[in-house]
Motif scaffolding. Structure first.
Motif, PDB file in Angstrom:
ATOM      1  N   ASP A   1      -2.484   8.585  -1.460  1.00  0.00           N
ATOM      2  CA  ASP A   1      -3.595   7.898  -2.123  1.00  0.00           C
ATOM      3  C   ASP A   1      -3.554   8.057  -3.637  1.00  0.00           C
TER       4      ASP A   1
ATOM      5  N   SER B   1       2.625  12.187  -7.725  1.00  0.00           N
ATOM      6  CA  SER B   1       2.542  10.801  -7.245  1.00  0.00           C
ATOM      7  C   SER B   1       3.341  10.605  -5.965  1.00  0.00           C
TER       8      SER B   1
ATOM      9  N   ARG C   1       0.826  -1.212   0.000  1.00  0.00           N
ATOM     10  CA  ARG C   1       0.000   0.000   0.000  1.00  0.00           C
ATOM     11  C   ARG C   1       0.858   1.258   0.000  1.00  0.00           C
TER      12      ARG C   1
ATOM     13  N   ARG D   1      -4.888   5.310  -6.052  1.00  0.00           N
ATOM     14  CA  ARG D   1      -5.361   4.243  -5.163  1.00  0.00           C
ATOM     15  C   ARG D   1      -6.801   4.503  -4.745  1.00  0.00           C
ATOM     16  N   ASN D   2      -7.530   3.431  -4.504  1.00  0.00           N
ATOM     17  CA  ASN D   2      -8.894   3.515  -4.013  1.00  0.00           C
ATOM     18  C   ASN D   2      -8.917   3.509  -2.490  1.00  0.00           C
TER      19      ASN D   2
ATOM     20  N   HIS E   1       3.520   0.797  -6.872  1.00  0.00           N
ATOM     21  CA  HIS E   1       2.768   1.784  -7.632  1.00  0.00           C
ATOM     22  C   HIS E   1       1.816   1.085  -8.589  1.00  0.00           C
ATOM     23  N   PRO E   2       0.502   1.153  -8.349  1.00  0.00           N
ATOM     24  CA  PRO E   2      -0.443   0.407  -9.189  1.00  0.00           C
ATOM     25  C   PRO E   2      -0.542   0.936 -10.614  1.00  0.00           C
ATOM     26  N   GLU E   3      -0.245   2.213 -10.829  1.00  0.00           N
ATOM     27  CA  GLU E   3      -0.380   2.791 -12.166  1.00  0.00           C
ATOM     28  C   GLU E   3       0.758   2.373 -13.087  1.00  0.00           C
TER      29      GLU E   3
ATOM     30  N   GLU F   1      -6.742   1.287   0.076  1.00  0.00           N
ATOM     31  CA  GLU F   1      -5.535   0.801  -0.582  1.00  0.00           C
ATOM     32  C   GLU F   1      -4.307   1.640  -0.239  1.00  0.00           C
ATOM     33  N   TRP F   2      -4.443   2.533   0.745  1.00  0.00           N
ATOM     34  CA  TRP F   2      -3.310   3.361   1.123  1.00  0.00           C
ATOM     35  C   TRP F   2      -3.297   3.552   2.636  1.00  0.00           C
TER      36      TRP F   2
END
Length: 634
Positions: A321, A316, A270, A324-325, A274-276, A328-329
């Motif tokens: 957050d 970023s 979290r 992130r949703n 990095h999800p992106e 998720e952080w």
């Protein structure tokens, strides 16, 4: 066997600064250094505090893990060091790390390597940074060129796809002469290089960095890259580097899980993933990681004479957050979404840069309204010198995409930027991000037939070059490449022979010449004293008119944009001075591919009141155009 005596450069102060997170020159302490001990060879040092053993494996020892072991420093810093007497310049090497944590052994590239093997190979190389610089004159005067009151017109370049030779990359040295000649011909003051830090995946454009101290070997050696910078400097061109401390890739040879633990990144996904971008996020709260990143930033200024850093994806870093949703952080210690450790790192970085190199500039790509990005840290700012104006970019492109008949309903998109234009030291960017991933080229964003598309883009460039803020344009935009940018292949240079493209290219060169020569267009970019509206609310005709003012008392410039294809005659505008007002830019001039409407080179003011002023000019406004007029005393 290597010598394992105490590190010759590792004193108590080094360890203190390293652990404090303020060591700005770790590249002197860590990495591979040739010829520092009798008998030749190289000194090696690497930070791996959770390793059970570390050895250097490379070409000279047959990649044998037992040949050149390193020893841990007795000071508890986690640094392993030693001397490999048989290592020679050009040898490939890695660190073989066995962790205390489980049955984990891995070969890692040197985090502080000065050179790497050409991808897809992933080893570091033994090298030195010896080079005889010839840019003393530039270095002595560059503070004036990077000053906030200086003209800055920046040409953003991706080295792998600007030009090629028979389909192959140009080397740094070949690039140096071609790029310098073109940039000078076009009148840009600086180039900004998309990341040249070593990266395994060419398609990441350098934004997935593994070598934070190594220029990519795709185009040559460290000395070759120095030659590129040196030659640009000798030709009077500044060089900025796009630098990426926001994330790093998960390739096994890289920084991730370096010594069997999450050393550079957070362990909690979290915070550390990095999800992106499917990459790892640095642990900015770890002092040693801050020292590593600050040292990387300073390295390019110290060793490569670069004139500044454009720091990628600052937003970023600032927000926990980001991308992130909910759930998720991890909130900060106050329960908020601000990344307090990243803020501290950015402030530390900027203090270090401006302390060591006050004549350089740091630029933030920050896409939100975070306050005081380009304000000093002692004013609670982040300490950057400048910030990309992403709001201006989004608004102006959204406006220009509209059919002219509808633009009167979107008039505010071109005026709103002046509500906040002086809150930061802004750069106006039309960057690579606007011409990739299906967004289309700048030219193809413009509405209408081909003639109108070129006219729209010419009008936009005239408006941009006159608007407060420094300028940045991505390669290919200067001649209106129709194809969306791709990193494979080179720009479509052949289209410059066509009238529309060639005319646009000539306009950009002329805009740069006028911009650099007119104090009113650059001296007072970051204060309302340099700008004054003449006509901001004529939405029905989509006309915008304003004055740009200098700080040295020289006369102002009058700027007028007509964003419809309808020529407007007898358009009255108030001006502050009587006498003659001469056209210095008319984006509709035939030499730029326009229709040739205009004012026969200039007009005389008359004592007729307009817009609250005693004098006025009666202008013909060409279709889809921007005019810039200067006062000429008679």
């Amino acid at each position: 066997m290597p010598t394992t005596t105490n590190h010759p450069r590792q004193g108590e102060r080094d360890v203190y600064l390293f652990r404090e997170g303020t060591h700005a020159r770790l590249y002197d302490l860590l990495g591979c250094h040739l010829g520092e001990q009798e008998g030749g060879g190289a000194r090696f040092a690497v930070w791996a505090p959770n390793a059970a053993s570390v050895s250097v494996v490379g070409d000279w020892n047959g990649w044998s893990g037992g040949a050149d072991p390193l020893a841990p420093s007795p000071d508890g810093s986690g640094i392993w060091h030693g001397h490999a007497p048989d290592a020679a310049k050009g040898d490939a090497y890695k660190y073989r790390i066995r962790s205390h944590h489980g049955n984990y052994t891995v070969d890692k590239a040197d985090p502080v390597a000065f050179c790497a093997e050409p991808p897809p190979a992933t080893a570091s190389r033994v090298c030195d940074l010896a080079y005889a610089w010839g840019d003393a004159q530039w270095m002595a005067t560059r503070g004036q060129r990077n000053a906030l009151d200086a003209p800055q017109s920046i040409y953003e370049v991706h080295l792998g796809s600007w030009r090629r030779q028979d389909g192959h990359f140009l080397g740094y040295r070949e690039m140096a002469h071609q790029l310098a000649a073109y940039v000078n011909e076009m009148g840009f003051t600086h180039v900004e290089l998309m990341p040249v830090t070593e990266h395994p995946f060419y398609g990441s454009w350098g934004y997935q960095t593994t070598g934070y101290f190594a220029p990519t070997s795709r185009f040559g050696s460290p000395q070759d890259f120095m030659y590129l910078v040196d030659h640009l400097h000798q030709q009077g061109i500044g060089v900025l580097l796009d630098w990426v401390p926001s994330h790093f890739p998960t390739d096994e040879h890289g920084l991730g899980f370096f010594d069997g633990t999450h050393l550079y990144e957070h362990a909690d996904p979290r915070q550390g993933f990095h999800p992106e971008w499917n990459s790892s996020i640095f642990n900015y709260g770890r002092p040693e990681v801050r020292s590593f990143l600050v040292s990387s930033g300073l390295f390019w200024l110290d060793k490569y004479h670069l004139d500044g850093l454009r720091v990628d994806a600052v937003a970023s870093m600032l927000y926990l957050d980001y991308a992130r949703n909910h759930g998720e952080w991890v909130p900060n210690r106050h329960g908020g979404r601000e990344n307090l450790e990243a803020i501290d790192f950015l402030q530390t970085l900027n203090r270090a840069v401006y302390r060591a190199h006050p004549d350089t500039v740091t630029v933030a790509e920050e896409s939100t309204a975070w306050p005081r990005v380009s304000r000093p840290t002692d004013m609670d700012g982040l300490g950057f010198g400048e910030k990309w104006n992403m709001g201006w970019m989004h608004d102006v492109l959204a406006y220009m995409k509209e059919e002219p008949v509808h633009r009167k309903y979107h008039h505010h998109k071109l005026t709103f930027s002046l509500m906040y234009a002086f809150h930061e030291n802004f750069v106006l960017p039309l960057s690579h991000d606007e011409v990739v991933h299906g967004k289309g080229s700048l030219l193809n964003k413009m509405p209408g037939d081909s003639w109108q598309q070129f006219a729209n883009l010419r009008a936009l460039y005239g408006f941009m070059w006159a608007h407060p803020g420094k300028k940045l344009l991505f390669m290919g935009g200067e001649f209106g490449q129709r194809r969306e940018w791709t990193h494979d292949g080179e720009l479509e240079w052949w289209v410059c022979e066509q009238e529309g493209h060639g005319g646009l290219q000539r306009l950009v060169a002329q805009l740069n010449r006028v911009y650099r020569g007119a104090p009113a267009l650059h001296q007072v970019d970051f204060s309302s004293a340099g700008f004054e509206w003449v006509a901001a609310d004529d939405a029905d005709t989509s006309v915008f008119a304003f004055l740009r003012k200098a700080g040295d008392g020289s006369p102002p410039l009058l700027v007028v944009s007509n964003m419809t294809p309808v020529p407007r005659t007898n358009y009255l505008l108030g001006v502050p001075l009587g006498g003659h007002w001469q056209e210095v830019i008319n984006t509709d001039a035939t030499e730029f591919g326009g229709s040739g409407w205009g004012n026969f080179g200039g007009v005389d003011a008359a004592p007729v009141r307009a817009h609250g002023r005693r004098q006025s000019v009666c202008l013909t406004l060409p279709p889809l155009s921007t005019l810039i007029l200067e006062h000429v005393a008679r």
